[in-house]
Design a protein around this motif. Sequence first.
Motif, short mmCIF file in Angstrom:
data_model
loop_
_atom_site.label_atom_id
_atom_site.label_comp_id
_atom_site.label_asym_id
_atom_site.label_seq_id
_atom_site.Cartn_x
_atom_site.Cartn_y
_atom_site.Cartn_z
N ASN A 1 -6.37 -6.63 3.44
CA ASN A 1 -7.52 -5.73 3.42
C ASN A 1 -7.12 -4.27 3.33
O ASN A 1 -7.95 -3.40 3.07
CB ASN A 1 -8.38 -5.94 4.66
N HIS A 2 -5.83 -4.00 3.57
CA HIS A 2 -5.34 -2.62 3.50
C HIS A 2 -4.42 -2.42 2.30
O HIS A 2 -3.68 -1.44 2.25
CB HIS A 2 -4.58 -2.27 4.80
N SER A 3 -4.46 -3.33 1.34
CA SER A 3 -3.59 -3.24 0.16
C SER A 3 -4.26 -2.45 -0.94
O SER A 3 -5.46 -2.15 -0.89
CB SER A 3 -3.26 -4.64 -0.34
N TYR B 1 -8.32 -1.79 -1.86
CA TYR B 1 -8.93 -0.47 -2.06
C TYR B 1 -9.69 -0.42 -3.38
O TYR B 1 -10.83 0.09 -3.46
CB TYR B 1 -7.86 0.62 -2.04
N THR C 1 2.56 -4.67 3.39
CA THR C 1 1.55 -4.79 4.45
C THR C 1 1.13 -6.25 4.59
O THR C 1 0.85 -6.92 3.58
CB THR C 1 0.31 -3.94 4.15
N ASN D 1 0.86 -1.18 0.00
CA ASN D 1 0.00 0.00 0.00
C ASN D 1 0.90 1.23 0.00
O ASN D 1 2.11 1.12 -0.25
CB ASN D 1 -0.98 -0.02 1.18
#
Length: 557
Positions: free
Chosen positions: A433-435, A439, A429, A424
């Motif tokens: 879910n935060h990659s 998004y 990471t 990210n």
Amino acid sequence: MIALNMIDDLKKTGSGYHLTTLSDRLHCQLTTTNARNKKGIGQLREEVLTTISGSSQFQTLKLNYSNQVEEGIFKAVSQLTTKFQMTADFSRWITIQFMNKNEPIRQYAAKNKLKPLIDQEEFYDQQKFESQIFATRMTFIEETLRSARFQTKFKSSNQLTNQIDRIVTHPFLGLPIFAGIFYLMFKLSFDWLGTPLSETLNIFLSGPVSNFASHFLMTIGAIPFLRSLIVNGIIAGVGGVLTFIPQIFVLFACISILEDSGYMARAALVTDRIMQLIGLNGKSFIPLIIGFGCNVTGIMVARTIEQPKERLVTTLISPFMSCSARLPIYSLFVSAFFNKNQALIVLSLYFLGIIIALIMAKIYQMTFKIKGDSDFIIELPEYHLPKLDIIAKGTWDKGKGFIRKAGTVIFAGTVLIWLISNLNFQGPTPMINHSWAAYLGKALLPLFIPIGVTSWEIVSALLTGIVAKEVISSSMIVLFHLSASTDLIATFSSLLTPLSAYSLLVFILLYIPCFSTLASIKIETGSIKWSFYSAISSFAIAYTIAFLIYQVGSLFM
């Protein structure tokens, strides 16, 4: 030079032709070949090279038409050579083509304002010059064949071919037989032979190969990030796609058998009646059939269609054919949700693609005002027992592109999707879910919920399919952090239902063509606008049909 191929079949008819007589009347060199058995090929090659290096001993073939036609040709040629600086040979040729109602030639004449031809168009048509030219040519052909033909002692009846054709080309039985043959192909590929081989290959790649690579990387001290990229990214992703090679090669082997046996020509003939209803003919069905292997190849083969509008329509509907690149994702879904009816589900997708293509062709016929009166002529050869070397070569020629893509496009796509699912804006990471992939997938997810997709991972994988449809499977394996396609099959059960799975398969069948296909459309049409149109229209069609399947199906399930 003319090469008379299939000379072995000619002998079976009890007739032969004196090559010297044909050569004298046609004003060119003739030779005979039997390509299936590789007879005469070497001699043909030598004669071609000899002819190229030497000067031609033949004069141009010139037919003597009726006095009225020749008088019209003489007047037109005289003016075209003096006023438009054309050569005598070209002037005569273009005049005869114009008289013969060759539509592209008449368009060319109008565009270049060739008044000697344009001013006489009505007169040529009133005097029926087209019919007179045809009669002269047919007389020449019949006299040439009659003077060169001789009878042989040997004669073999092709009664078996005729008996088979009475059934497989029957006006009513032909199409059901065509569908039945394709159903058997898919049974072989997905139920009887292909799937067991794929499962064996999957066990090998996800087990020994993956474990060895992981152990080796740990032994040499590779950092965890690199180890994860190779094992969980490249081996899992690319390997997950390679496991479907047996199914793809079995399918291509079946198609090669149909081609070498002589049935494919019958398939084009059987579909000609349907194609005529939408303004095309059986010749347009040949690129569509070839598109089952690769849409790019099918689009390129559409060059053989003479009429520009029919060629454009065939090019635009070719991407709806289910190419081999979609087979891996089909195999994943049918194994997960339709295990008892794998062949039937895949067959329904192939025929849905054909139906959508035919519907769009009918719309284009009305839009482009195609008359639909073009003729379709195709040779129906005798049936042959397929030869093993020809089947093997045909299968390899069709399938090697998939293996090549596994080492290039799929490899690159897998690495890319692994990177964006593990990075990210802050760097690496551990939380997918935060990659970047998360998004993007989450942003587009609301658009796909109405067709039954509730996972952002699937949405992100669909985006990679625009680059190449083969990448979808490997992308899903990477995005779900799995090690093999069998794990992905188990994961699907908690994300999709049989209805939403079929809706998604239909969407994958019809949505935006891959970059290679879009580039081919641009090259063949000469305009990038048709590529943009193909991308936008196919997405709209795919979304609409998938939406209707899921929403209507939800009312009953």
